[in-house]
Design an enzyme around this catalytic site. Sequence first.
Site, PDB file in Angstrom:
ATOM      1  N   SER A 149       1.500  -7.657  -1.074  1.00 45.51           N
ATOM      2  CA  SER A 149       2.318  -8.631  -0.331  1.00 45.51           C
ATOM      3  C   SER A 149       1.559  -9.893   0.053  1.00 45.51           C
ATOM      4  O   SER A 149       2.164 -10.838   0.542  1.00 45.51           O
ATOM      5  CB  SER A 149       2.955  -7.988   0.898  1.00 45.51           C
ATOM      6  OG  SER A 149       2.051  -7.873   1.961  1.00 45.51           O
ATOM      7  N   THR A 172       1.944  -4.293   4.136  1.00 41.66           N
ATOM      8  CA  THR A 172       1.780  -4.591   5.567  1.00 41.66           C
ATOM      9  C   THR A 172       1.312  -6.023   5.811  1.00 41.66           C
ATOM     10  O   THR A 172       1.581  -6.592   6.861  1.00 41.66           O
ATOM     11  CB  THR A 172       0.748  -3.647   6.221  1.00 41.66           C
ATOM     12  OG1 THR A 172      -0.525  -3.820   5.591  1.00 41.66           O
ATOM     13  CG2 THR A 172       1.170  -2.197   6.144  1.00 41.66           C
ATOM     14  N   ASP A 173       0.601  -6.613   4.829  1.00 39.40           N
ATOM     15  CA  ASP A 173      -0.086  -7.881   5.117  1.00 39.40           C
ATOM     16  C   ASP A 173       0.857  -9.030   5.454  1.00 39.40           C
ATOM     17  O   ASP A 173       0.537  -9.869   6.291  1.00 39.40           O
ATOM     18  CB  ASP A 173      -0.992  -8.274   3.941  1.00 39.40           C
ATOM     19  CG  ASP A 173      -2.270  -7.439   3.921  1.00 39.40           C
ATOM     20  OD1 ASP A 173      -2.541  -6.750   4.936  1.00 39.40           O
ATOM     21  OD2 ASP A 173      -2.994  -7.474   2.910  1.00 39.40           O
ATOM     22  N   THR A 199       0.827  -1.211   0.000  1.00 37.72           N
ATOM     23  CA  THR A 199       0.000   0.000   0.000  1.00 37.72           C
ATOM     24  C   THR A 199       0.858   1.258   0.000  1.00 37.72           C
ATOM     25  O   THR A 199       0.422   2.304  -0.472  1.00 37.72           O
ATOM     26  CB  THR A 199      -0.951  -0.021   1.216  1.00 37.72           C
ATOM     27  OG1 THR A 199      -1.858  -1.112   1.045  1.00 37.72           O
ATOM     28  CG2 THR A 199      -1.749   1.248   1.344  1.00 37.72           C
TER      29      THR A 199
HETATM   30  C1  SIN Z   1      -0.015  -5.395   0.918  1.00 38.50           C
HETATM   31  O1  SIN Z   1       0.249  -6.027   1.950  1.00 38.50           O
HETATM   32  O2  SIN Z   1       0.724  -5.421  -0.074  1.00 38.50           O
HETATM   33  C2  SIN Z   1      -1.289  -4.636   0.800  1.00 38.50           C
HETATM   34  C3  SIN Z   1      -1.734  -4.096   2.093  1.00 38.50           C
HETATM   35  C4  SIN Z   1      -0.828  -3.104   2.709  1.00 38.50           C
HETATM   36  O3  SIN Z   1       0.312  -2.869   2.327  1.00 38.50           O
HETATM   37  O4  SIN Z   1      -1.302  -2.493   3.693  1.00 38.50           O
END
Ligand code: SIN
Length: 328
Positions: free
Chosen positions: A77, A109-110, A30
């Site tokens: 991710s 973040t995931d 993100t």
């Molecule tokens: C991801 O993990 O690539 C999408 C979600 C995020 O980064 O918050």
Amino acid sequence: MRFHELSFYPVTCTVPTQRPKILVLATGGTIAGVATAAATDAGYRAGVLDVASLLASVPGIEDLAELSSAQPCNIDSKDLDPALWTELALRVRRWRDDGGAGCVICHGTDSLEETAYALHCLLPPGPPVVLTAAMLPATALSADGPRNLYDAVRVAIDAHAAGRGVLCVLHGTVHGARDVSKVHAPRVDAFDSGPRGPLGLAGGDGVRFTRVDPRAVTVPLATPTRWPRVELVCSHAGADGAVVRALLVLQQAGELCPPLAGLVAVGTGGGTVHAALQDALDDAVAAGVRVLVAPRHGVIDGGPYDGLNAVKLRVRLLLELAQAASPH
Ligand code: SIN
């Protein structure tokens, strides 16, 4: 915990005259995501902007360090593959060999906690490696990515950051890779380090480390070039082991590539497993599959895997099995 209560180290605000060399590796997420509206998630897509755009969105970042950058991938991710850990570990090692001062990795973040912990296990102690991310896309009102990236570079150049293992800098907080987890899906303050707490703070007042993690320095595992298969299975009402038995049937038929080398069972409570699932896991062990159990909530308490949650236990088992399978 209030900022002024924390005083183990002086706040680091000075920028050295010779700027340290920092490598920024962008992998997507993100932080590199966009939406078609600034105030909602409409049209949201992760992993769109490139590393140059990310750096260009952070005023003053070039004053902190001499930045180099690369883009190993640009993904959401959730689609992470362990091969990326191999690539990142090799790039960090090369950068360190060339005298680089530190690395910052932009990530989704995931699955950030998986990559952070994998690199924590793979990299020897040395110049800082700092992961960062964002919960709001770059196009959002109050996007958190630029601030997080700035703070991550500040931590990467901080005199007290080396030797603490891989670090994660998010929402003004410095977390250790072993303890950090994403615990909220929608909140900007999405990460937590559990009962041990974060390692420090990074924000407008600089970087301040508040805790030393005695487990931060680990003997690095060999960087895998081939990855084994380790699956997660869950114990729950009615867990009868059918998933494990199906895997064993496929294994015997030679249809799993790579073959099944390990299983992590996510147990109820502190790590209890339904008797029927346990029978199937025992069959897996008899077939040469390594089986470990993690609690459904929280982390393992004590032993060699102390502090790991289920997904990190899977990462650790992957790495151990890869090392065991590699030619010595
Ligand atoms: C991801 O993990 O690539 C999408 C979600 C995020 O980064 O918050």
